[in-house]
Design an enzyme around this catalytic site. Structure first.
Site, PDB file in Angstrom:
ATOM      1  N   ILE A  13      -9.089 -19.788  13.706  1.00 50.75           N
ATOM      2  CA  ILE A  13     -10.557 -20.401  13.330  1.00 50.75           C
ATOM      3  C   ILE A  13     -10.549 -20.830  11.656  1.00 50.75           C
ATOM      4  O   ILE A  13     -10.567 -21.750  11.126  1.00 50.75           O
ATOM      5  CB  ILE A  13     -11.642 -19.648  13.731  1.00 50.75           C
ATOM      6  N   ASP A  32      -5.150 -12.660   3.697  1.00 50.22           N
ATOM      7  CA  ASP A  32      -5.331 -12.495   4.845  1.00 50.22           C
ATOM      8  C   ASP A  32      -4.150 -11.206   4.900  1.00 50.22           C
ATOM      9  O   ASP A  32      -3.046 -11.187   4.204  1.00 50.22           O
ATOM     10  CB  ASP A  32      -4.688 -13.627   5.695  1.00 50.22           C
ATOM     11  N   TYR A 144     -16.374  -3.296  18.882  1.00 52.00           N
ATOM     12  CA  TYR A 144     -16.150  -4.774  18.095  1.00 52.00           C
ATOM     13  C   TYR A 144     -17.538  -5.270  18.000  1.00 52.00           C
ATOM     14  O   TYR A 144     -17.983  -5.589  16.779  1.00 52.00           O
ATOM     15  CB  TYR A 144     -15.304  -5.841  18.961  1.00 52.00           C
ATOM     16  N   VAL A 188      -9.621 -17.653  27.652  1.00 51.07           N
ATOM     17  CA  VAL A 188      -9.261 -18.031  28.872  1.00 51.07           C
ATOM     18  C   VAL A 188      -8.697 -19.690  28.548  1.00 51.07           C
ATOM     19  O   VAL A 188      -7.570 -19.909  29.368  1.00 51.07           O
ATOM     20  CB  VAL A 188     -10.479 -17.980  29.845  1.00 51.07           C
ATOM     21  N   ARG A 217     -19.229 -20.270  30.589  1.00 50.78           N
ATOM     22  CA  ARG A 217     -19.256 -19.793  29.309  1.00 50.78           C
ATOM     23  C   ARG A 217     -19.747 -20.960  28.440  1.00 50.78           C
ATOM     24  O   ARG A 217     -19.460 -22.172  28.840  1.00 50.78           O
ATOM     25  CB  ARG A 217     -17.799 -19.293  28.622  1.00 50.78           C
TER      26      ARG A 217
HETATM   27  P1  NAD Z   1      -7.800 -14.327  14.509  1.00 50.26           P
HETATM   28  O1  NAD Z   1      -7.163 -12.990  15.079  1.00 50.26           O
HETATM   29  O2  NAD Z   1      -6.850 -15.534  14.869  1.00 50.26           O
HETATM   30  O3  NAD Z   1      -7.951 -14.410  12.775  1.00 50.26           O
HETATM   31  C1  NAD Z   1      -8.418 -13.358  12.132  1.00 50.26           C
HETATM   32  C2  NAD Z   1      -7.632 -13.471  11.044  1.00 50.26           C
HETATM   33  O4  NAD Z   1      -7.953 -12.228  10.268  1.00 50.26           O
HETATM   34  C3  NAD Z   1      -6.099 -13.173  11.205  1.00 50.26           C
HETATM   35  O5  NAD Z   1      -5.543 -13.960  10.500  1.00 50.26           O
HETATM   36  C4  NAD Z   1      -5.765 -11.621  10.867  1.00 50.26           C
HETATM   37  O6  NAD Z   1      -4.552 -11.712  10.389  1.00 50.26           O
HETATM   38  C5  NAD Z   1      -6.870 -11.421   9.597  1.00 50.26           C
HETATM   39  N1  NAD Z   1      -6.927 -10.083   9.360  1.00 50.26           N
HETATM   40  C6  NAD Z   1      -7.297  -9.274  10.154  1.00 50.26           C
HETATM   41  N2  NAD Z   1      -7.658  -8.049   9.891  1.00 50.26           N
HETATM   42  C7  NAD Z   1      -7.517  -7.988   8.287  1.00 50.26           C
HETATM   43  C8  NAD Z   1      -7.557  -7.343   7.371  1.00 50.26           C
HETATM   44  N3  NAD Z   1      -7.905  -5.958   7.635  1.00 50.26           N
HETATM   45  N4  NAD Z   1      -7.452  -8.063   6.085  1.00 50.26           N
HETATM   46  C9  NAD Z   1      -7.141  -9.231   5.973  1.00 50.26           C
HETATM   47  N5  NAD Z   1      -7.057  -9.998   7.074  1.00 50.26           N
HETATM   48  C10 NAD Z   1      -7.317  -9.614   8.129  1.00 50.26           C
HETATM   49  O7  NAD Z   1      -8.928 -14.464  15.137  1.00 50.26           O
HETATM   50  P2  NAD Z   1     -10.119 -15.860  15.363  1.00 50.26           P
HETATM   51  O8  NAD Z   1     -10.482 -16.171  16.517  1.00 50.26           O
HETATM   52  O9  NAD Z   1      -9.572 -16.927  14.563  1.00 50.26           O
HETATM   53  O10 NAD Z   1     -11.349 -15.064  14.585  1.00 50.26           O
HETATM   54  C11 NAD Z   1     -12.003 -15.402  13.357  1.00 50.26           C
HETATM   55  C12 NAD Z   1     -13.315 -14.758  13.652  1.00 50.26           C
HETATM   56  O11 NAD Z   1     -14.170 -15.219  14.147  1.00 50.26           O
HETATM   57  C13 NAD Z   1     -13.264 -13.382  13.463  1.00 50.26           C
HETATM   58  O12 NAD Z   1     -14.215 -12.754  12.711  1.00 50.26           O
HETATM   59  C14 NAD Z   1     -13.845 -13.248  14.953  1.00 50.26           C
HETATM   60  O13 NAD Z   1     -14.201 -11.826  15.102  1.00 50.26           O
HETATM   61  C15 NAD Z   1     -14.637 -14.288  14.982  1.00 50.26           C
HETATM   62  N6  NAD Z   1     -14.962 -14.772  16.366  1.00 50.26           N
HETATM   63  C16 NAD Z   1     -13.989 -15.408  17.147  1.00 50.26           C
HETATM   64  C17 NAD Z   1     -14.649 -15.836  18.456  1.00 50.26           C
HETATM   65  C18 NAD Z   1     -13.263 -16.569  19.121  1.00 50.26           C
HETATM   66  O14 NAD Z   1     -14.064 -17.189  20.286  1.00 50.26           O
HETATM   67  N7  NAD Z   1     -12.162 -16.914  18.820  1.00 50.26           N
HETATM   68  C19 NAD Z   1     -15.574 -15.656  19.004  1.00 50.26           C
HETATM   69  C20 NAD Z   1     -16.657 -14.995  18.224  1.00 50.26           C
HETATM   70  C21 NAD Z   1     -16.205 -14.575  16.912  1.00 50.26           C
HETATM   71  C1  UD2 Z   2     -15.387 -12.898  25.026  1.00 51.57           C
HETATM   72  C2  UD2 Z   2     -14.271 -12.280  24.408  1.00 51.57           C
HETATM   73  C3  UD2 Z   2     -14.263 -10.808  24.456  1.00 51.57           C
HETATM   74  C4  UD2 Z   2     -15.728 -10.258  24.266  1.00 51.57           C
HETATM   75  C5  UD2 Z   2     -16.577 -11.106  25.574  1.00 51.57           C
HETATM   76  C6  UD2 Z   2     -18.096 -10.562  25.096  1.00 51.57           C
HETATM   77  C7  UD2 Z   2     -12.354 -13.748  23.601  1.00 51.57           C
HETATM   78  C8  UD2 Z   2     -11.027 -14.284  24.089  1.00 51.57           C
HETATM   79  N1  UD2 Z   2     -12.877 -12.938  24.628  1.00 51.57           N
HETATM   80  O1  UD2 Z   2     -14.911 -12.627  26.439  1.00 51.57           O
HETATM   81  O2  UD2 Z   2     -13.418 -10.369  23.736  1.00 51.57           O
HETATM   82  O3  UD2 Z   2     -16.154 -10.591  23.112  1.00 51.57           O
HETATM   83  O4  UD2 Z   2     -16.697 -12.301  24.959  1.00 51.57           O
HETATM   84  O5  UD2 Z   2     -18.881 -11.099  26.190  1.00 51.57           O
HETATM   85  O6  UD2 Z   2     -12.956 -14.234  22.680  1.00 51.57           O
HETATM   86  N2  UD2 Z   2     -10.265 -15.265  32.667  1.00 51.57           N
HETATM   87  C9  UD2 Z   2      -9.829 -15.682  34.091  1.00 51.57           C
HETATM   88  N3  UD2 Z   2      -8.338 -15.673  33.882  1.00 51.57           N
HETATM   89  C10 UD2 Z   2      -7.822 -15.297  32.829  1.00 51.57           C
HETATM   90  C11 UD2 Z   2      -8.377 -15.077  31.561  1.00 51.57           C
HETATM   91  C12 UD2 Z   2      -9.822 -14.996  31.663  1.00 51.57           C
HETATM   92  O7  UD2 Z   2     -10.424 -15.764  34.848  1.00 51.57           O
HETATM   93  O8  UD2 Z   2      -6.561 -15.565  32.688  1.00 51.57           O
HETATM   94  C13 UD2 Z   2     -11.876 -15.121  32.854  1.00 51.57           C
HETATM   95  C14 UD2 Z   2     -12.501 -13.773  32.319  1.00 51.57           C
HETATM   96  O9  UD2 Z   2     -12.513 -12.679  33.305  1.00 51.57           O
HETATM   97  C15 UD2 Z   2     -13.643 -14.165  32.003  1.00 51.57           C
HETATM   98  C16 UD2 Z   2     -13.676 -15.804  31.667  1.00 51.57           C
HETATM   99  O10 UD2 Z   2     -12.565 -16.012  32.048  1.00 51.57           O
HETATM  100  O11 UD2 Z   2     -14.654 -14.190  33.074  1.00 51.57           O
HETATM  101  C17 UD2 Z   2     -13.750 -16.064  30.286  1.00 51.57           C
HETATM  102  O12 UD2 Z   2     -12.698 -15.068  29.610  1.00 51.57           O
HETATM  103  P1  UD2 Z   2     -12.433 -14.935  28.026  1.00 51.57           P
HETATM  104  O13 UD2 Z   2     -11.801 -13.777  27.589  1.00 51.57           O
HETATM  105  O14 UD2 Z   2     -11.915 -16.114  27.146  1.00 51.57           O
HETATM  106  O15 UD2 Z   2     -14.002 -15.017  27.328  1.00 51.57           O
HETATM  107  P2  UD2 Z   2     -15.084 -13.936  27.522  1.00 51.57           P
HETATM  108  O16 UD2 Z   2     -16.441 -14.527  27.128  1.00 51.57           O
HETATM  109  O17 UD2 Z   2     -15.050 -13.240  28.832  1.00 51.57           O
END
Ligand code: NAD
Ligand code: UD2
Length: 317
Positions: A13, A32, A144, A188, A217
Protein backbone atom coordinates in the site's frame (compact mmCIF):
# COMPACT_ATOMS: atom_id res chain seq x y z
CA UNK A 1 10.04 22.41 1.46
CA UNK A 2 9.20 19.91 4.20
CA UNK A 3 9.02 16.24 3.36
CA UNK A 4 6.11 13.84 3.71
CA UNK A 5 7.08 10.75 5.68
CA UNK A 6 5.74 7.39 4.55
CA UNK A 7 6.69 4.59 6.94
CA UNK A 8 6.36 1.27 5.15
CA UNK A 9 6.66 3.10 1.80
CA UNK A 10 8.39 0.09 0.22
CA UNK A 11 5.38 -2.12 0.91
CA UNK A 12 2.26 -2.89 -1.07
CA UNK A 13 0.00 0.00 0.00
CA UNK A 14 2.82 2.40 0.92
CA UNK A 15 4.36 2.27 -2.55
CA UNK A 16 1.05 3.29 -4.16
CA UNK A 17 0.80 6.21 -1.73
CA UNK A 18 4.35 7.29 -2.60
CA UNK A 19 3.39 7.20 -6.30
CA UNK A 20 0.41 9.49 -5.66
CA UNK A 21 2.47 11.91 -3.54
CA UNK A 22 5.02 12.22 -6.33
CA UNK A 23 2.19 13.02 -8.74
CA UNK A 24 1.38 15.91 -6.40
CA UNK A 25 5.06 16.96 -6.72
CA UNK A 26 5.69 16.45 -3.03
CA UNK A 27 9.04 15.55 -1.48
CA UNK A 28 8.70 12.13 0.09
CA UNK A 29 10.81 10.27 2.60
CA UNK A 30 10.33 6.50 2.76
CA UNK A 31 11.36 4.91 6.04
CA UNK A 32 11.32 1.12 5.79
CA UNK A 33 13.31 -1.84 7.08
CA UNK A 34 12.59 -3.86 3.92
CA UNK A 35 11.36 -6.86 5.91
CA UNK A 36 8.47 -7.39 3.48
CA UNK A 37 8.86 -4.22 1.42
CA UNK A 38 11.02 -4.19 -1.68
CA UNK A 39 13.28 -1.49 -3.03
CA UNK A 40 11.89 -2.01 -6.53
CA UNK A 41 8.38 -1.18 -5.27
CA UNK A 42 9.43 2.42 -4.65
CA UNK A 43 8.96 4.68 -7.67
CA UNK A 44 12.17 6.02 -9.07
CA UNK A 45 12.02 9.79 -8.67
CA UNK A 46 14.28 12.56 -7.47
CA UNK A 47 11.43 13.60 -5.17
CA UNK A 48 11.82 10.39 -3.14
CA UNK A 49 14.48 9.84 -0.54
CA UNK A 50 14.77 6.37 1.01
CA UNK A 51 16.09 5.72 4.50
CA UNK A 52 16.51 2.13 5.58
CA UNK A 53 15.57 1.87 9.23
CA UNK A 54 13.47 0.24 11.90
CA UNK A 55 10.54 2.01 13.60
CA UNK A 56 10.89 -0.28 16.62
CA UNK A 57 14.32 1.20 17.32
CA UNK A 58 13.67 4.38 19.32
CA UNK A 59 17.03 5.99 18.59
CA UNK A 60 16.61 5.46 14.85
CA UNK A 61 13.22 7.18 14.94
CA UNK A 62 14.64 10.05 17.04
CA UNK A 63 17.53 10.50 14.60
CA UNK A 64 15.16 10.51 11.64
CA UNK A 65 13.15 13.36 13.16
CA UNK A 66 16.34 15.23 14.15
CA UNK A 67 17.60 15.10 10.60
CA UNK A 68 14.39 15.81 8.63
CA UNK A 69 11.34 18.05 8.98
CA UNK A 70 7.95 16.57 8.06
CA UNK A 71 4.60 18.09 7.16
CA UNK A 72 2.56 14.87 7.21
CA UNK A 73 3.42 11.46 8.61
CA UNK A 74 1.64 8.54 6.93
CA UNK A 75 2.34 5.64 9.24
CA UNK A 76 1.89 2.38 7.32
CA UNK A 77 4.86 0.32 8.47
CA UNK A 78 3.80 -2.82 10.30
CA UNK A 79 4.18 -6.54 10.44
CA UNK A 80 1.04 -6.92 8.35
CA UNK A 81 0.77 -10.68 8.73
CA UNK A 82 -1.68 -11.79 11.41
CA UNK A 83 -0.17 -15.28 11.32
CA UNK A 84 3.29 -13.86 12.13
CA UNK A 85 1.86 -11.87 15.05
CA UNK A 86 0.37 -15.06 16.49
CA UNK A 87 3.67 -16.94 16.11
CA UNK A 88 5.79 -14.14 17.49
CA UNK A 89 3.76 -11.63 19.52
CA UNK A 90 6.71 -10.03 21.33
CA UNK A 91 8.66 -9.28 18.17
CA UNK A 92 5.66 -8.00 16.21
CA UNK A 93 4.50 -5.87 19.16
CA UNK A 94 7.77 -3.92 18.96
CA UNK A 95 6.95 -2.83 15.42
CA UNK A 96 3.16 -2.70 15.56
CA UNK A 97 2.84 -0.92 18.89
CA UNK A 98 6.18 0.51 20.14
CA UNK A 99 7.03 1.81 16.67
CA UNK A 100 3.75 3.73 16.52
CA UNK A 101 4.40 5.27 19.94
CA UNK A 102 7.91 6.44 18.99
CA UNK A 103 6.61 8.01 15.78
CA UNK A 104 3.82 9.76 17.67
CA UNK A 105 6.18 11.13 20.31
CA UNK A 106 8.58 12.50 17.72
CA UNK A 107 5.72 13.95 15.67
CA UNK A 108 4.39 15.79 18.72
CA UNK A 109 7.88 17.08 19.57
CA UNK A 110 8.53 18.29 16.04
CA UNK A 111 5.05 19.70 15.54
CA UNK A 112 4.16 17.82 12.34
CA UNK A 113 0.95 19.05 10.74
CA UNK A 114 -0.90 15.74 10.18
CA UNK A 115 -0.43 12.15 11.36
CA UNK A 116 -2.38 9.40 9.56
CA UNK A 117 -2.34 5.82 10.79
CA UNK A 118 -3.12 2.57 8.95
CA UNK A 119 -5.38 0.56 11.25
CA UNK A 120 -7.35 -2.53 10.29
CA UNK A 121 -10.84 -4.00 10.15
CA UNK A 122 -9.28 -6.81 12.22
CA UNK A 123 -10.12 -4.71 15.33
CA UNK A 124 -13.80 -5.70 14.92
CA UNK A 125 -13.06 -9.43 15.32
CA UNK A 126 -15.98 -11.81 15.03
CA UNK A 127 -18.75 -9.89 16.79
CA UNK A 128 -22.10 -10.12 15.01
CA UNK A 129 -23.63 -7.15 13.20
CA UNK A 130 -22.97 -5.84 9.69
CA UNK A 131 -22.08 -3.49 8.17
CA UNK A 132 -19.52 -2.38 10.76
CA UNK A 133 -19.76 1.20 12.01
CA UNK A 134 -16.85 2.94 13.69
CA UNK A 135 -18.92 3.20 16.87
CA UNK A 136 -19.54 -0.57 17.04
CA UNK A 137 -17.83 -2.55 19.79
CA UNK A 138 -14.46 -4.05 18.93
CA UNK A 139 -13.04 -7.47 19.72
CA UNK A 140 -9.39 -7.65 18.69
CA UNK A 141 -8.66 -11.39 18.62
CA UNK A 142 -4.97 -11.59 17.68
CA UNK A 143 -1.76 -9.81 18.72
CA UNK A 144 -1.96 -7.99 15.38
CA UNK A 145 -5.47 -6.73 16.08
CA UNK A 146 -4.70 -5.82 19.71
CA UNK A 147 -1.67 -3.77 18.64
CA UNK A 148 -3.66 -2.05 15.88
CA UNK A 149 -6.43 -1.16 18.31
CA UNK A 150 -4.05 0.08 21.03
CA UNK A 151 -2.06 2.08 18.48
CA UNK A 152 -5.27 3.55 17.12
CA UNK A 153 -6.28 4.77 20.58
CA UNK A 154 -2.85 6.34 21.19
CA UNK A 155 -3.06 7.99 17.75
CA UNK A 156 -6.54 9.41 18.33
CA UNK A 157 -5.83 10.46 21.92
CA UNK A 158 -2.73 12.34 20.77
CA UNK A 159 -5.06 14.95 19.30
CA UNK A 160 -6.89 15.66 22.55
CA UNK A 161 -3.80 15.28 24.73
CA UNK A 162 -1.10 16.99 22.68
CA UNK A 163 -2.88 18.72 19.80
CA UNK A 164 -1.32 16.51 17.11
CA UNK A 165 -3.83 16.39 14.23
CA UNK A 166 -4.32 12.66 13.84
CA UNK A 167 -6.61 10.31 11.90
CA UNK A 168 -6.81 6.50 11.84
CA UNK A 169 -8.18 4.53 8.91
CA UNK A 170 -9.45 0.99 9.41
CA UNK A 171 -8.58 -0.64 6.10
CA UNK A 172 -10.82 -3.52 5.06
CA UNK A 173 -9.52 -6.05 2.47
CA UNK A 174 -7.14 -4.15 0.23
CA UNK A 175 -6.08 -5.57 -3.14
CA UNK A 176 -4.03 -4.46 -6.12
CA UNK A 177 -0.65 -4.60 -7.84
CA UNK A 178 2.43 -5.41 -5.71
CA UNK A 179 0.50 -7.37 -3.08
CA UNK A 180 2.61 -10.42 -2.36
CA UNK A 181 0.77 -13.70 -3.16
CA UNK A 182 3.51 -16.01 -1.84
CA UNK A 183 2.08 -17.02 1.54
CA UNK A 184 -1.07 -19.14 2.00
CA UNK A 185 -2.23 -16.26 4.26
CA UNK A 186 -1.72 -13.60 1.59
CA UNK A 187 -4.80 -11.68 0.46
CA UNK A 188 -7.14 -14.04 -1.34
CA UNK A 189 -7.30 -11.88 -4.49
CA UNK A 190 -3.51 -11.83 -4.85
CA UNK A 191 -3.50 -15.64 -4.61
CA UNK A 192 -6.39 -16.15 -7.06
CA UNK A 193 -4.94 -13.79 -9.68
CA UNK A 194 -1.50 -15.38 -9.34
CA UNK A 195 -2.98 -18.86 -9.95
CA UNK A 196 -5.12 -17.70 -12.87
CA UNK A 197 -2.13 -16.20 -14.64
CA UNK A 198 0.17 -19.15 -13.96
CA UNK A 199 -2.54 -21.45 -15.30
CA UNK A 200 -2.81 -19.34 -18.46
CA UNK A 201 0.96 -19.72 -18.85
CA UNK A 202 0.63 -23.49 -18.74
CA UNK A 203 1.63 -24.21 -15.13
CA UNK A 204 -0.07 -27.00 -13.23
CA UNK A 205 -1.76 -24.96 -10.49
CA UNK A 206 -5.14 -24.90 -8.78
CA UNK A 207 -7.30 -22.64 -6.64
CA UNK A 208 -8.35 -23.63 -3.13
CA UNK A 209 -11.56 -22.33 -1.61
CA UNK A 210 -11.78 -22.72 2.16
CA UNK A 211 -15.49 -23.23 2.89
CA UNK A 212 -18.27 -22.94 0.35
CA UNK A 213 -17.06 -19.78 -1.38
CA UNK A 214 -20.08 -17.81 -0.25
CA UNK A 215 -18.10 -15.93 2.39
CA UNK A 216 -17.94 -12.22 1.61
CA UNK A 217 -15.47 -9.41 2.16
CA UNK A 218 -15.38 -5.69 1.49
CA UNK A 219 -12.55 -5.65 -1.06
CA UNK A 220 -11.14 -2.20 -1.80
CA UNK A 221 -8.74 -1.42 -4.65
CA UNK A 222 -5.44 0.00 -3.41
CA UNK A 223 -5.85 3.25 -5.39
CA UNK A 224 -9.04 3.94 -3.46
CA UNK A 225 -7.20 3.43 -0.17
CA UNK A 226 -4.67 6.03 -1.34
CA UNK A 227 -7.57 8.31 -2.25
CA UNK A 228 -8.90 7.98 1.32
CA UNK A 229 -5.46 8.63 2.85
CA UNK A 230 -5.04 11.83 0.84
CA UNK A 231 -8.61 12.92 1.51
CA UNK A 232 -8.38 12.67 5.29
CA UNK A 233 -5.04 14.45 5.21
CA UNK A 234 -6.80 17.51 3.74
CA UNK A 235 -9.96 17.26 5.80
CA UNK A 236 -10.34 19.29 8.98
CA UNK A 237 -13.38 17.16 9.93
CA UNK A 238 -11.19 14.05 9.90
CA UNK A 239 -8.97 15.26 12.73
CA UNK A 240 -9.09 13.12 15.88
CA UNK A 241 -11.28 10.49 14.21
CA UNK A 242 -11.34 6.88 13.05
CA UNK A 243 -12.81 5.93 9.65
CA UNK A 244 -13.70 2.62 8.06
CA UNK A 245 -11.99 2.37 4.71
CA UNK A 246 -13.79 0.04 2.35
CA UNK A 247 -16.33 0.34 -0.43
CA UNK A 248 -19.45 -0.57 1.53
CA UNK A 249 -20.08 -3.47 -0.91
CA UNK A 250 -19.78 -7.18 -0.20
CA UNK A 251 -18.25 -9.59 -2.70
CA UNK A 252 -18.11 -13.37 -2.28
CA UNK A 253 -15.22 -15.59 -3.35
CA UNK A 254 -17.52 -17.16 -5.96
CA UNK A 255 -18.27 -13.65 -7.32
CA UNK A 256 -14.50 -13.05 -7.56
CA UNK A 257 -14.04 -16.22 -9.58
CA UNK A 258 -16.90 -15.28 -11.93
CA UNK A 259 -15.25 -11.92 -12.59
CA UNK A 260 -11.86 -13.56 -13.11
CA UNK A 261 -13.30 -16.13 -15.52
CA UNK A 262 -14.71 -13.25 -17.56
CA UNK A 263 -11.47 -11.28 -17.47
CA UNK A 264 -9.04 -14.16 -18.10
CA UNK A 265 -11.26 -16.43 -20.21
CA UNK A 266 -10.16 -19.50 -18.25
CA UNK A 267 -9.78 -20.64 -14.63
CA UNK A 268 -7.53 -23.29 -13.11
CA UNK A 269 -9.17 -26.28 -11.37
CA UNK A 270 -10.93 -25.32 -8.14
CA UNK A 271 -10.78 -27.39 -4.93
CA UNK A 272 -12.99 -26.93 -1.92
CA UNK A 273 -11.58 -27.49 1.58
CA UNK A 274 -13.11 -27.04 5.04
CA UNK A 275 -13.25 -23.44 6.31
CA UNK A 276 -10.11 -22.16 8.01
CA UNK A 277 -10.06 -22.04 11.80
CA UNK A 278 -11.07 -18.56 13.00
CA UNK A 279 -12.36 -17.47 9.58
CA UNK A 280 -15.26 -15.06 9.69
CA UNK A 281 -18.07 -15.64 7.21
CA UNK A 282 -18.81 -12.02 6.32
CA UNK A 283 -17.12 -8.65 6.68
CA UNK A 284 -18.46 -5.34 5.43
CA UNK A 285 -17.76 -1.68 6.16
CA UNK A 286 -20.29 1.07 6.73
CA UNK A 287 -18.47 3.94 5.03
CA UNK A 288 -21.01 6.70 5.66
CA UNK A 289 -18.53 8.61 7.88
CA UNK A 290 -15.89 8.66 5.15
CA UNK A 291 -18.54 9.60 2.59
CA UNK A 292 -19.59 12.58 4.73
CA UNK A 293 -16.14 14.10 4.23
CA UNK A 294 -16.28 13.50 0.48
CA UNK A 295 -15.10 9.94 -0.19
CA UNK A 296 -16.45 7.73 -2.88
CA UNK A 297 -14.56 4.77 -4.30
CA UNK A 298 -13.47 5.14 -7.93
CA UNK A 299 -13.15 1.42 -8.70
CA UNK A 300 -15.58 -1.47 -8.46
CA UNK A 301 -14.06 -4.81 -7.49
CA UNK A 302 -14.44 -5.97 -11.09
CA UNK A 303 -12.62 -2.89 -12.44
CA UNK A 304 -9.86 -3.27 -9.86
CA UNK A 305 -9.49 -6.97 -10.69
CA UNK A 306 -9.15 -6.17 -14.40
CA UNK A 307 -6.40 -3.63 -13.72
CA UNK A 308 -4.62 -6.04 -11.39
CA UNK A 309 -4.86 -8.87 -13.90
CA UNK A 310 -3.42 -6.70 -16.69
CA UNK A 311 -0.64 -5.44 -14.44
CA UNK A 312 0.30 -8.98 -13.37
CA UNK A 313 0.28 -10.23 -16.96
CA UNK A 314 2.78 -7.52 -17.85
CA UNK A 315 5.00 -7.98 -14.79
CA UNK A 316 5.07 -11.77 -14.32
CA UNK A 317 7.74 -13.50 -16.34
P1 NAD B 1 3.35 -4.65 3.50
O1 NAD B 1 3.95 -5.75 4.32
O2 NAD B 1 3.46 -4.72 2.03
O3 NAD B 1 3.92 -3.23 3.99
C1 NAD B 1 4.44 -3.00 5.28
C2 NAD B 1 5.77 -2.28 5.13
O4 NAD B 1 6.29 -1.98 6.44
C3 NAD B 1 6.82 -3.13 4.41
O5 NAD B 1 7.46 -2.35 3.43
C4 NAD B 1 7.81 -3.50 5.53
O6 NAD B 1 9.12 -3.71 5.04
C5 NAD B 1 7.69 -2.31 6.46
N1 NAD B 1 8.06 -2.59 7.85
C6 NAD B 1 7.68 -3.66 8.61
N2 NAD B 1 8.22 -3.58 9.84
C7 NAD B 1 8.96 -2.42 9.85
C8 NAD B 1 9.78 -1.79 10.84
N3 NAD B 1 9.96 -2.34 12.06
N4 NAD B 1 10.39 -0.63 10.53
C9 NAD B 1 10.25 -0.09 9.29
N5 NAD B 1 9.49 -0.63 8.33
C10 NAD B 1 8.86 -1.80 8.61
O7 NAD B 1 1.82 -4.56 3.96
P2 NAD B 1 0.61 -3.67 3.38
O8 NAD B 1 -0.46 -4.60 3.01
O9 NAD B 1 1.12 -2.67 2.41
O10 NAD B 1 0.16 -2.92 4.72
C11 NAD B 1 0.38 -1.54 4.97
C12 NAD B 1 -0.35 -1.16 6.25
O11 NAD B 1 -1.75 -1.34 6.09
C13 NAD B 1 0.05 -2.01 7.47
O12 NAD B 1 0.06 -1.18 8.60
C14 NAD B 1 -1.08 -3.02 7.56
O13 NAD B 1 -1.21 -3.52 8.88
C15 NAD B 1 -2.26 -2.18 7.13
N6 NAD B 1 -3.40 -2.96 6.62
C16 NAD B 1 -3.31 -3.65 5.44
C17 NAD B 1 -4.42 -4.35 4.96
C18 NAD B 1 -4.40 -5.11 3.66
O14 NAD B 1 -5.47 -5.62 3.26
N7 NAD B 1 -3.27 -5.19 2.97
C19 NAD B 1 -5.61 -4.37 5.72
C20 NAD B 1 -5.66 -3.67 6.91
C21 NAD B 1 -4.55 -2.95 7.35
C1 UD2 C 1 -8.02 -10.59 6.73
C2 UD2 C 1 -6.52 -10.59 6.92
C3 UD2 C 1 -6.18 -11.44 8.08
C4 UD2 C 1 -6.95 -10.96 9.32
C5 UD2 C 1 -8.45 -11.01 9.04
C6 UD2 C 1 -9.23 -10.42 10.21
C7 UD2 C 1 -5.25 -10.30 4.86
C8 UD2 C 1 -4.57 -10.97 3.73
N1 UD2 C 1 -5.87 -11.13 5.76
O1 UD2 C 1 -8.38 -11.92 6.51
O2 UD2 C 1 -4.80 -11.36 8.30
O3 UD2 C 1 -6.59 -9.61 9.62
O4 UD2 C 1 -8.72 -10.18 7.89
O5 UD2 C 1 -10.58 -10.55 9.99
O6 UD2 C 1 -5.22 -9.08 5.01
N2 UD2 C 1 -9.31 -17.96 1.15
C9 UD2 C 1 -9.52 -19.02 0.28
N3 UD2 C 1 -8.50 -19.47 -0.48
C10 UD2 C 1 -7.24 -18.93 -0.40
C11 UD2 C 1 -7.03 -17.85 0.48
C12 UD2 C 1 -8.09 -17.39 1.24
O7 UD2 C 1 -10.63 -19.55 0.20
O8 UD2 C 1 -6.34 -19.40 -1.13
C13 UD2 C 1 -10.46 -17.47 1.92
C14 UD2 C 1 -10.18 -17.29 3.39
O9 UD2 C 1 -10.34 -18.50 4.08
C15 UD2 C 1 -11.24 -16.24 3.73
C16 UD2 C 1 -11.33 -15.38 2.48
O10 UD2 C 1 -10.77 -16.17 1.43
O11 UD2 C 1 -12.48 -16.85 3.98
C17 UD2 C 1 -10.57 -14.08 2.55
O12 UD2 C 1 -9.25 -14.35 3.01
P1 UD2 C 1 -8.13 -13.22 3.24
O13 UD2 C 1 -7.02 -13.85 4.01
O14 UD2 C 1 -7.84 -12.55 1.96
O15 UD2 C 1 -8.89 -12.11 4.10
P2 UD2 C 1 -9.57 -12.22 5.55
O16 UD2 C 1 -10.58 -11.12 5.60
O17 UD2 C 1 -10.07 -13.57 5.86
Amino acid sequence: MKRTLVTGGAGFIGSHLVEALIEQKRKVLVFDNFSTGKFENIPNSELVHVVKGDISDKSQVENLFKKYQFDTVFHLAAVASVAKSVENPEETHKTNFDGTLYLLQESVKQGVVRFIFASSAAVYGDLPGLPKKETDPVKPLTPYAVDKYASERYVINAYELYGLKTTALRFFNVFGPRQDPSSPYSGVISIFVDRVIRNLKGEDVSITIFGDGNQTRDFIFVKDVVKALLLVERSYEAVGKVFNTGTGKATSLLNLLDYLAKIAGKLPPIHFEPPRKGDIKHSLADISELKKIGFSPSFTVEEGLKLLFEWELKHKD
